[in-house]
Enzyme design. Sequence first.
Site, PDB file in Angstrom:
ATOM      1  CG  HIS A 284       0.344   4.513 -28.112  1.00  0.00           C
ATOM      2  ND1 HIS A 284       0.215   4.694 -26.757  1.00  0.00           N
ATOM      3  CD2 HIS A 284      -0.742   5.101 -28.633  1.00  0.00           C
ATOM      4  CE1 HIS A 284      -0.903   5.353 -26.491  1.00  0.00           C
ATOM      5  NE2 HIS A 284      -1.500   5.605 -27.620  1.00  0.00           N
ATOM      6  CB  CYS A 285       1.320  -1.211 -27.069  1.00  0.00           C
ATOM      7  SG  CYS A 285       0.212  -0.708 -28.376  1.00  0.00           S
ATOM      8  CB  ILE A 286       5.189  -3.103 -24.681  1.00  0.00           C
ATOM      9  CG1 ILE A 286       4.728  -3.673 -26.000  1.00  0.00           C
ATOM     10  CG2 ILE A 286       5.604  -4.172 -23.671  1.00  0.00           C
ATOM     11  CD1 ILE A 286       4.295  -5.050 -26.072  1.00  0.00           C
ATOM     12  CG  ASP A 289      -1.036  -0.659 -23.562  1.00  0.00           C
ATOM     13  OD1 ASP A 289      -1.105   0.575 -23.625  1.00  0.00           O
ATOM     14  OD2 ASP A 289      -1.085  -1.401 -24.556  1.00  0.00           O
TER      15      ASP A 289
END
Length: 479
Positions: A284-286, A289
């Site tokens: 869900h991040c890299i 974001d």
Amino acid sequence: MGLSNKLMHWRYPNLEALKTKLQDRKATAAVIGLGYVGLPLALEIASAGFKVVGIDLDQNKIAALNAGKSYIGDASDKAIIAAVETGRFLPTSDFAALHNVDTVSICVPTPLSKSRDPDISFILAATEQIRKYLHAGQLIVLESTTYPGTTDELILPELESSGLQVGRDFFLAFSPERIDPGNTSFNTRNTPKIVGGITEECTEIAHIFYSQFIERVVPVSSTKCAEMVKLLENTFRSVNIGMVNELALMCDVLGVDVYEVIDAAATKPFGFIPFYPGPGLGGHCIPIDPHYLAWKLKALNFQARFIGLAAEINGMMPAVVTAMVGEGLNRFSKSIRGSKVLILGVAYKKNVSDCRESPALDVMRMLSDKGAILSYNDPLVPSLRINGNVLKSVELTAATVESQDCTVILTDHGAYDFRKIVAASKLVVDTRNAAKDLLEFKDKIMKLGAGNNVASSPRDDEHENVAISLATQKLRVDP
Ligand SMILES: NC(=O)c1ccc[n+]([C@@H]2O[C@H](COP(=O)([O-])OP(=O)(O)OC[C@H]3O[C@@H](n4cnc5c(N)ncnc54)[C@H](O)[C@@H]3O)[C@@H](O)[C@H]2O)c1
């Protein structure tokens, strides 16, 4: 009480009252969003002696928690049962519980929309609920990753529309979550936490709150700085992974083993941090974001070029893996169409069950589109949907592996016995260097970045790579 303390009480009664409650651990905290980030956070706050209300819209999660059942790897059933039974953790879907809480941590998702723009609707929905129950002496902290400016440009005006004033009546800060699911060394407690408030008082009170259950809290001068810290951390990873993925493709062309190069470079005791290539970015991040940052900068007429380039290269990797499978089968005079391909590991990284944005999904879609007869095994993911079909994880036996034309290692879960797997395979596409020590099987292993895949072919590489890139971009736009 000394004179200066008395003056502080007189000037900032809400600040001083909240400070005392936090330091005495008599405050009640709330965490909105009980997922990978919010649940471990809520349990950590509870373990410091605070009462914690955990709010989530997902009734199944609330029911599971009240039954003492965890749904994520980093929170044990035991920890949940202990927190619920002592009455320190109260999972609910009812926002009215906010009426009686002193702190609120927002841990809701921040995905991308279909057009790959930030989707902050979850933050806005949570803020609306908080505003309804906002009262003097409350600390509100946004933990969800988002673009710089979200806290002061969106949340602050909404909360101040209640008539309460920030820094005097209530306190607002941003504190990015840094949790690394599956990491057995670093957890919520021992990972330093950044806090940046709207005012100095906001930073101070957020610092005091987190210091009660986190070993090191690092204040910064503003919410925007704190938001940017998180985006630097994740953009740093995305860009370095993109760089090393490109290096892997270069090594293929050069016929050099990229892992040997990286490991040798990593002997340099300063100025180098090893990153490793792989089938693409997930989680869900890299993958997400940096797009928040690029989107914000685009609105300010600034093009974030590193972010775009890294996304392009990382987004190409599933197509590179698909092409490796095609190349490997070709050596056996087979095509992808009609060949049996076994995928090992579909979670986005080792030893976690999270499949969000996993490159395995792209690789599987591409292979399925090309007519492969797909199966997969993942000890942590019992089933998944590919191109509208639900696949179930197959049992990993020698017979299962032997029956396949190709085994593709996408996630190197600790549970896998790669010697046995490779021994039983006819052809292995290894995207994680998982079979690095199995030299006796090297003739049937195609390793990403080792001079044996499509990018190394001296033919029309440029066109092939452009085609791959276009195919991938199309894939990544599809939901
Ligand atoms: N997963 C990670 O490794 C990680 C690490 C650092 C930061 N983050 C960031 O933390 C944030 C949360 O990520 P996550 O992985 O925990 O997401 P998640 O999807 O696992 O959990 C979010 C939870 O919020 C709930 N929810 C959604 N809208 C809500 C609302 N209005 N009110 C109450 N509950 C609501 C969902 O039901 C879900 O349970 C994201 O911004 C993410 O980028 C995630």
